[in-house]
Scaffold this active site. Structure first.
Site, PDB file in Angstrom:
ATOM      1  N   HIS A 142      49.091  19.811  21.917  1.00 12.21           N
ATOM      2  CA  HIS A 142      48.538  20.973  22.627  1.00 12.21           C
ATOM      3  C   HIS A 142      49.548  21.628  23.575  1.00 12.21           C
ATOM      4  CE1 HIS A 142      44.661  20.374  20.868  1.00 12.21           C
ATOM      5  NE2 HIS A 142      44.539  19.160  21.356  1.00 12.21           N
ATOM      6  N   ARG A 151      53.504  12.832  22.314  1.00  9.90           N
ATOM      7  CA  ARG A 151      52.241  12.932  21.597  1.00  9.90           C
ATOM      8  C   ARG A 151      52.465  13.841  20.405  1.00  9.90           C
ATOM      9  NH1 ARG A 151      46.308  14.736  23.667  1.00  9.90           N
ATOM     10  NH2 ARG A 151      47.295  16.762  24.028  1.00  9.90           N
ATOM     11  N   GLU A 197      39.180   9.448  20.910  1.00  8.21           N
ATOM     12  CA  GLU A 197      38.663  10.725  21.409  1.00  8.21           C
ATOM     13  C   GLU A 197      37.512  11.278  20.575  1.00  8.21           C
ATOM     14  OE1 GLU A 197      41.825  13.612  21.507  1.00  8.21           O
ATOM     15  OE2 GLU A 197      42.705  12.930  19.648  1.00  8.21           O
ATOM     16  N   ASP A 251      38.296  16.115  24.122  1.00  8.44           N
ATOM     17  CA  ASP A 251      37.788  15.948  22.763  1.00  8.44           C
ATOM     18  C   ASP A 251      36.676  14.905  22.723  1.00  8.44           C
ATOM     19  OD1 ASP A 251      39.001  17.783  20.973  1.00  8.44           O
ATOM     20  OD2 ASP A 251      40.907  16.760  21.251  1.00  8.44           O
TER      21      ASP A 251
END
Lengths: 255, 255, 255, 255, 255, 255
Positions: free
Chosen positions: A45, A70, A148, A174
């Site tokens: 993200h 990530r 998540e 999430d």
């Protein structure tokens, strides 16, 4: 050079992780000077690709702080690339089943434990002539699946039981959406808290660590108190925008 | 499209300027959303070159906030490039004499007022078929010399009297060093204050504006009260580092 | 953090400098691992601009080796930028007169010794709260004019006598051309050697150091024996091209 | 490899030059496939810096078409850099006096003819072991001052008489402004035409070439007929915007 | 801010889409000024990666024109990244089955409708405090599968019946190859036309839109007449190359 | 323009391949001048992404040497992108089964032979009006699966029997790990040698070629003698680091 974050987590020391979402080695280098235990480049993200992740890892190298990445998804090719480039750990989104976890861990480990292909470039510099990187990488690289979704919660034990999983990381937004809640960080609802407690306990029982993304330092400390050893607070862009916004508001309120 | 910052300053409205030192269009775009009256790309002490300045100007374009550029020095070639690329104003370091100011202003103005070469690229989009950019650029582009040495203070009237100078900008660190003080922002010493007052008055008397770089919003407000119309607070990197540092400190203090 | 190269040179320890002509932080980081005393980013004849120089300085930061920059010309704006970005020294081409040297040194020193503008960004990290960078930068940053023309040789004493000059650097190719010889490195002609000896002596007499660009390690050692304390051997691109060329030649010769 | 553009111009063959204002090696490579005699990277009014200029020169290298660079100003450091990187010619803005021209030419020529510093990188590949680049560069690199002010017109003979000037290039917009006309290309006014004729004749009389920037191929042919050997038509960005605009207009007109 | 393209298409207004294949924010910004209803960054056959797509979306943001992205393949990680970065729609190649379409749509929608992970960065700016982006993203983001194989034609109804599909996009070259024809745009063969008609009708019947890539504006208008609401004409690189080629041809034909 | 490497390999001529791991078009261009038969951009273990691969392919284009790309994994989207961008061959890691090979080959071939999507950009320039690229691409693009696991050895015949496979490439490090040996190049153990012989024979029997990554030219020649037609020696970064390391060692040993 070994993974100082892994060492601390093994000893049960709570660790504070910073988050890099800006594709800027200068931002990363600046972040690396304020005292985090580790810094994670967010390729999911954040606004990052492989090259910006490499640049950021170079930017923080002088600080001695371990870099994690990530990845945007459970993609073995990219996981191999970021590890070769010096990531000391990988946070993998949407690991919902034991099979997801096995596939993820395999990408993080050289054979026979996994399927990582040999060819460290920046990472090779962590080794020495006597102890080349690949001889200890499997022990030092952290494989951190994200928990998540409700599905992942249901499979939590199976996921954590996968050999080679070092801990897990909660994505509160999430997870909230998956639980039918609005996307939000730093929640306090008892039902959510008890879910977090369950995750912390499940990891602790296995000698693993639990991690979670927080917005505020205060909330992160509460999470430490609840057994989370690996807590992230906000991100580079968040600190910048918040600080700038507060300055603008203060200036305007006095106008 | 005209220069909204210039319009506000002409009307005597105090303006709040943000500062971009990170070479990242994402950082710039993030900064552009918090409410500044203008944003300045710092090519002198920020980590910027021409291309990162262009990228940042693209990043903030959607916000409608005018972009300014501080160039590294009084360099007509580069000044022309950043104006062509859409800067609505140029802050020029180390303008110490009227001759420096004349050379600087000439680089900002099309002939016969100056020597700017014709060829706007991004800036051309500010114009229309009826009113092309170059027909109003001389009136809208702000030429802002920095007053940051004792020599410049001595030549202040002569500098401000140069036709085409729109205002001036105080660099407190360099001015401090030049005055024999330590490099620092947000000073309060009476002698320094009276110097600032002199600058504010000299500009006001000419219908120009005075600007100054501040670290805190509070200090910037004080400067507004003293007659500075164009106040900058800190920078993108500063907000990021400070926010991150405070979060780390809070987390650690509770450990 | 101080300038380890400056410390060694002050003690009269011969130093080995590497040369970066490829605009690649990865190449720089790779070079930083083989044992140089310093690495110089060549912005004059390398393929570099300010941003690639910054990236390379980030790439070598973890090694702890000081970075220097050779600027394309005696340009105070750019010199300030590379120093702010963490260069521990600047090599400046075509310093042919004492006036050239004075202008160059002024760009490298904060006032009152010079005219460097205040605003370190990466360099600020070399300082501490008690000893900020700008309090010791004038003592630690190396100002190294190039001696590469007959005119500079004639003005050698005057150039070296300029306060703040730390040493000089010989560009053998340009010096050769200026002396009416073909452009070449690693020359052995007695007339050229005696010119080099003169330079070495002139610097030694002033407690300064002499530097020279060499192609081979063997020649560099000879220069050390003749009194040159700061010797460069070849460059990143040279090593790559030569090694590749030798491999190709060996493979083909056996075909 | 020699400069095919220079060879054609020496033979009096009219040449068609393309113009690169987009900082994109892909755009440059695409432009290189349509049949220009040369391509010029515009570092003055295009959105270019040194690195994008290098990338564009790499992008067009396979086509065999010589690359030229228009520099933002008469800056010897940058001129040396673009020549080292493989430019076969330099177009220099605002050469208004013989002294300007001398300074410009000196930056393009190795000594004793000039002051260019030795260190070709990409350009070295144009040479061979027997005929290294620097032995023929002075003869092959085109030094092209721009004639774009009334002052330059007045000094035209003196400028063209400077040894080493190969031709000149008319910037119609700036010349128009300087003559009190609106900035525009492809003018037809008799007074302007006679000025162009004067320039064409002055160069022809010296065995030099005259160049001019045009918007349309038709106008460029007229200029050829008037004696201009080096004609540019529009630019990469212009062709793209015009073609796109026509397609949009056609589509909308049929709606 | 909402998706103006989606609004027009919902109302049945034919829309004209531009195509970005050059990795240049400047080219994108230039394209954004000529009047397209939307612009699509082509990450499949254009020369793009994630970062160039982000830069282009920044470049066109000021125009207010919605950006779409064609991804290289049905890859949920990348689809999430481009949506987070502000794409208002995704065109996905080689959607040949309903299962392909379900997987694609899931990547474009937040749960429970899909599996998009939460974390908008640039896209967050489309929302407000009262109406955050993620509360309307599922309704505004266009999921556009490509129909470009015989297999997809056979599964057309099933693909379009997948909940969340907003329309489809025909790739004439690949569809031609799959139908045993040569790769070509702007075909006129009756058999091909009837295939297109079938696609247009199938979408119209479901309140969806059909899109197609065309080379000429004239052909695009014909497609509008046949019921295609979303027509693309050529690309940035095509306009540039064609315009340049025509100028060269005109110039040479008059030689 | 056709694939000169493919032509040589078809004729049974041993070929020497260079390896690009540095994300630098300048490094690639430098490597392209020393005489390799082909150059491979390593997107798996090199520090590369799509854009750096494109830049490197542009950098070597002028040399006329064919570029290959090793992709990070068997990813059809990326394979299509690098082929569109001009790769004349793809080396694909971890092809362990015939199914892996079929999937890989399909990504390299236009239909009906495969599933490559139409849209060459840089590659289109290899074609002519009479013979467009896509009419010969299937015959000229090399699909080269890597044999680097015990599983792949067991499936060797099945893999090589997949229609469209042109040869194979041995990754000695991964193959070593898979065989229970330490990761190393240039091995001499009889068991390893006999494995290599088996691979060479299997390819020769099918009119295919065998390739292998070597560290030294001497070992590569031995591999040629054993029937390997496609031998790589080291890499750009390796030559640079080794040459630099030897220079440092020589200089220091004489200190």
């Amino acid at each position: 050079m070994k993974n100082s974050l892994a060492a601390k987590l093994r000893q049960g020391t709570p660790c504070l992780n910073g988050w890099l979402s800006l594709p800027s080695a200068m931002a990363a280098e600046t972040m690396a000077r304020v005292g985090w235990d580790s810094l994670t480049v967010d390729m999911q993200h954040g606004v990052h690709d492989f090259m910006s992740a490499v640049a950021c890892m170079q930017g923080i190298a002088a600080s001695g702080i371990p870099a994690l990445v990530r990845v945007p998804q459970n993609d073995g090719g990219l996981i191999g690339q970021v590890l070769d480039a010096g990531a000391w750990g990988v946070i993998c989104p949407m690991v919902n089943t034991a099979e997801d976890a096995r596939q993820f861990v395999a990408a993080c480990r050289y054979g026979p434990a996994g399927k990582r292909s040999f060819g460290p470039n920046r990472a090779a510099a962590f080794g020495t002539a006597d102890a080349p990187y690949h001889t200890f990488a499997n022990d030092e690289v952290l494989a951190i699946p994200m928990i998540e979704t409700v599905e992942a919660l249901e499979n939590l034990d199976a996921i954590l039981d996968v050999s080679g999983v070092n801990g897990c990381y909660v994505g509160p937004s999430d997870l909230s959406l998956s639980m039918g809640l609005d996307a939000r960080f730093d929640r306090e609802e008892p039902a959510f808290m008890s879910t977090l407690d369950k995750i912390a306990k499940a990891t602790a029982a296995r000698g693993q660590f639990a991690g979670i993304h927080c917005l505020s330092a205060g909330y992160a400390r509460k999470m430490v108190d609840r057994g989370f050893l690996f807590t992230t607070v906000a991100s580079d862009a968040y600190f910048m925008a918040k600080g700038a916004g507060m300055a603008v508001a203060e200036w305007r309120s006095n106008a």
